[in-house]
Scaffold this active site. Structure first.
Site, PDB file in Angstrom:
ATOM      1  N   ASP A 196      -2.230  -1.293  10.129  1.00  0.00           N
ATOM      2  CA  ASP A 196      -2.415  -1.340   8.675  1.00  0.00           C
ATOM      3  C   ASP A 196      -3.024  -2.656   8.188  1.00  0.00           C
ATOM      4  O   ASP A 196      -3.392  -2.768   7.018  1.00  0.00           O
ATOM      5  CB  ASP A 196      -1.059  -1.165   7.961  1.00  0.00           C
ATOM      6  N   ALA A 233      10.644  -3.072   5.577  1.00  0.00           N
ATOM      7  CA  ALA A 233      10.784  -1.861   6.426  1.00  0.00           C
ATOM      8  C   ALA A 233      10.800  -0.603   5.566  1.00  0.00           C
ATOM      9  O   ALA A 233      11.696   0.221   5.634  1.00  0.00           O
ATOM     10  CB  ALA A 233      12.046  -1.939   7.283  1.00  0.00           C
ATOM     11  N   ALA A 234       9.776  -0.481   4.732  1.00  0.00           N
ATOM     12  CA  ALA A 234       9.803   0.521   3.674  1.00  0.00           C
ATOM     13  C   ALA A 234       8.657   1.519   3.727  1.00  0.00           C
ATOM     14  O   ALA A 234       8.602   2.440   2.930  1.00  0.00           O
ATOM     15  CB  ALA A 234       9.776  -0.196   2.322  1.00  0.00           C
ATOM     16  N   GLY A 283       4.881  -6.200   5.860  1.00  0.00           N
ATOM     17  CA  GLY A 283       4.599  -7.163   6.936  1.00  0.00           C
ATOM     18  C   GLY A 283       3.108  -7.265   7.195  1.00  0.00           C
ATOM     19  O   GLY A 283       2.568  -8.364   7.395  1.00  0.00           O
ATOM     20  N   ALA A 293       3.752  -1.327   4.066  1.00  0.00           N
ATOM     21  CA  ALA A 293       2.911  -2.318   4.757  1.00  0.00           C
ATOM     22  C   ALA A 293       3.217  -3.753   4.342  1.00  0.00           C
ATOM     23  O   ALA A 293       2.322  -4.607   4.336  1.00  0.00           O
ATOM     24  CB  ALA A 293       1.420  -2.008   4.568  1.00  0.00           C
ATOM     25  N   LYS A 319       0.838  -1.207   0.000  1.00  0.00           N
ATOM     26  CA  LYS A 319       0.000   0.000   0.000  1.00  0.00           C
ATOM     27  C   LYS A 319       0.869   1.250   0.000  1.00  0.00           C
ATOM     28  O   LYS A 319       2.024   1.238   0.447  1.00  0.00           O
ATOM     29  CB  LYS A 319      -0.952   0.025   1.214  1.00  0.00           C
TER      30      LYS A 319
END
Ligand code: C5P
Length: 313
Positions: free
Chosen positions: A141, A101-102, A107, A105, A11
């Site tokens: 999220d 880790a961007a 994970g 979302a 997302k």
């Protein structure tokens, strides 16, 4: 019992506004969220054992109980202990395409896929709102990632209302592989610097939320006016992340110098996205910016907005 493969889209946030404190320690947010068709594929199957096992080709992804996909499977086992006893654990294979880790979302969408997959596998018949309620126990999220598309998210980010679909707009995603931003750090820094602006009464919070609901960006989305959408992108977290990470600011500026509809950081970053009207233009601009910046750590992807969250493959 069948095995399932699910597509789990990333997302971006078209609007991320921090309104105030919440008694639970989180922030009251109003966001406009958008799924994009850069996604992971989650393969889920019963392993007949008493354990949840994770597999992923990307060494940055933890394969233990700190992974949200693991937590999602564990949550389903806790919610439905008889089925867990009958059918045992799961093997979850994560084909990772979304950068880690961007601010995309990655994970959360993996966790959403595990909830949707187990719902199918155990024939639970849970509805989307029921799945979203379970998702909210895992992360803010996750509920959006379940249903995806274009939506307005309020509260902690877990209260979702769909907006008219967007799918014609192309999205360049760009991230330095050597940069990552901690989401708690970004929110805590924002609180330290801007809490004097927080709205503290629930009436004020509701009013601001309604303003965004009836605001220009939602109108532009309803009219599928891509130019207006690009011009109205907004993210409060840029105020704390960009001063700390000047290369991210420079990346946004590099996209803005091209003929894009708009460019902004996604979520708490450090991924930057730029919106374009067509694929050729998106690919050409992604190549040009990569050449101009000329840093081997900079990676670009070209994707398209999509109208769905987790789907069966
Ligand atoms: O809900 P999730 O675990 O994804 O949130 C990660 C972190 O982001 C939280 O620990 C918190 O620091 C911050 N956050 C927040 N307010 C929200 C959502 C997230 O402060 N509404």
């Amino acid at each position: 019992m069948q095995s399932y493969s699910l597509f789990a889209p990333a997302k971006i946030n078209l609007h991320l506004e921090i309104i105030g404190h919440r008694p639970d320690g989180y922030h009251e947010l109003v966001m406009i969220m958008q799924s994009v068709n850069l996604g992971d594929v989650i393969h889920l199957r019963a392993n007949g054992k008493d354990e949840i096992r994770l597999f992923c080709q990307n060494p940055e992804v933890p394969l233990n109980n700190t992974n949200l996909a693991y937590k999602a499977a564990h949550l389903m086992q806790q919610q439905f202990p008889k089925l867990a006893q009958n059918f045992g654990g799961f093997d979850i294979v994560i084909e990772k395409n979304i950068p880690v880790a961007a601010g995309l979302a990655g994970g959360s969408t993996n966790a959403a896929a595990v909830l949707v997959g187990i719902n199918l596998m155990w024939s639970l018949g849970l509805t989307q709102p029921e799945l979203r309620d379970l998702g909210a126990l895992l992360g803010s999220d996750v509920p959006f990632c379940i249903s995806g598309g274009t939506a307005i998210a309020t509260g902690r980010g877990e209260q979702i209302e769909p907006l008219p679909d967007l799918s014609d707009i192309w999205v360049i995603l760009a991230k330095y592989s050597n940069l990552s931003v901690s989401t708690p750090w970004a929110y805590n820094s924002y609180r330290e610097q801007f809490n004097h602006l927080y709205i503290s009464d629930s009436q004020g919070i509701n009013q601001r939320t309604r303003q965004v609901h009836s605001g220009d960006l939602v109108k532009a989305i309803s009219q599928r006016n891509s130019e207006q959408i690009g011009a109205l992108l907004y993210n409060d977290l840029e105020k704390v992340v960009l001063p700390e990470f000047p290369t991210v600011k420079a990346l946004i500026d590099a996209f803005k110098a091209e003929n894009v509809l708009g460019s902004m950081m996604s979520g708490s970053g450090p991924t930057v996205f730029a919106l374009c009207d067509n694929q050729n233009q998106a690919e050409a601009i992604a190549n040009k910016v990569q050449k101009t910046i000329n840093d081997s750590n900079l990676h670009c992807w070209v994707a398209q907005m999509c109208t769905h969250g987790i789907i069966k493959q």
